[in-house]
Design an enzyme around this catalytic site. Structure first.
Site, PDB file in Angstrom:
ATOM      1  N   ARG A  20       5.640   0.854  -4.675  1.00  0.00           N
ATOM      2  CA  ARG A  20       4.770   0.087  -3.189  1.00  0.00           C
ATOM      3  C   ARG A  20       5.562   0.520  -1.940  1.00  0.00           C
ATOM      4  NH1 ARG A  20       5.718  -5.978  -5.045  1.00  0.00           N
ATOM      5  NH2 ARG A  20       7.644  -4.970  -5.730  1.00  0.00           N
ATOM      6  N   ASN A  38       2.033  -4.468  -7.390  1.00  0.00           N
ATOM      7  CA  ASN A  38       2.167  -4.383  -8.830  1.00  0.00           C
ATOM      8  C   ASN A  38       1.024  -5.275  -9.710  1.00  0.00           C
ATOM      9  OD1 ASN A  38       4.042  -2.534  -8.669  1.00  0.00           O
ATOM     10  ND2 ASN A  38       5.842  -4.136  -9.005  1.00  0.00           N
TER      11      ASN A  38
END
Length: 90
Positions: A20, A38
């Site tokens: 990320r 996620n």
């Protein structure tokens, strides 16, 4: 002006490898807006908006990811832009 948007689901070893944060860095480098998060399934979801060229470059990057990732595949959907103002980690 936002040209287009894409939703990418990245499969493989993509949790716990800074996917990320690395995606956010790359998206900002490419002047894209959107978000990355996620998913409970062990995948990563990206919503990115910007020029088609920049999106193509982000997609290519996502197919490999950061050094610790092991991407098995990316699923793409071209979607309607939502006119976001920055790129966030959710």
């Amino acid at each position: 002006m936002v040209d287009v948007a894409v939703r990418v689901i990245i499969h493989g070893k993509v949790h716990g490898v800074y996917f990320r944060a690395s995606t956010q860095t790359k998206a900002l480098e490419l002047n894209l807006t959107g978000w990355v998060r996620n998913l409970p399934s062990g995948t990563v979801e990206v919503h990115a908006e910007g020029s088609r060229d920049s999106l193509d470059r982000l997609i290519k990057w996502c197919q490999k990811g950061p050094p610790s990732a092991n991407v098995s595949r990316c699923d793409l959907d071209w979607i309607t832009p939502q006119r976001m103002d920055k790129f966030r980690i959710l």
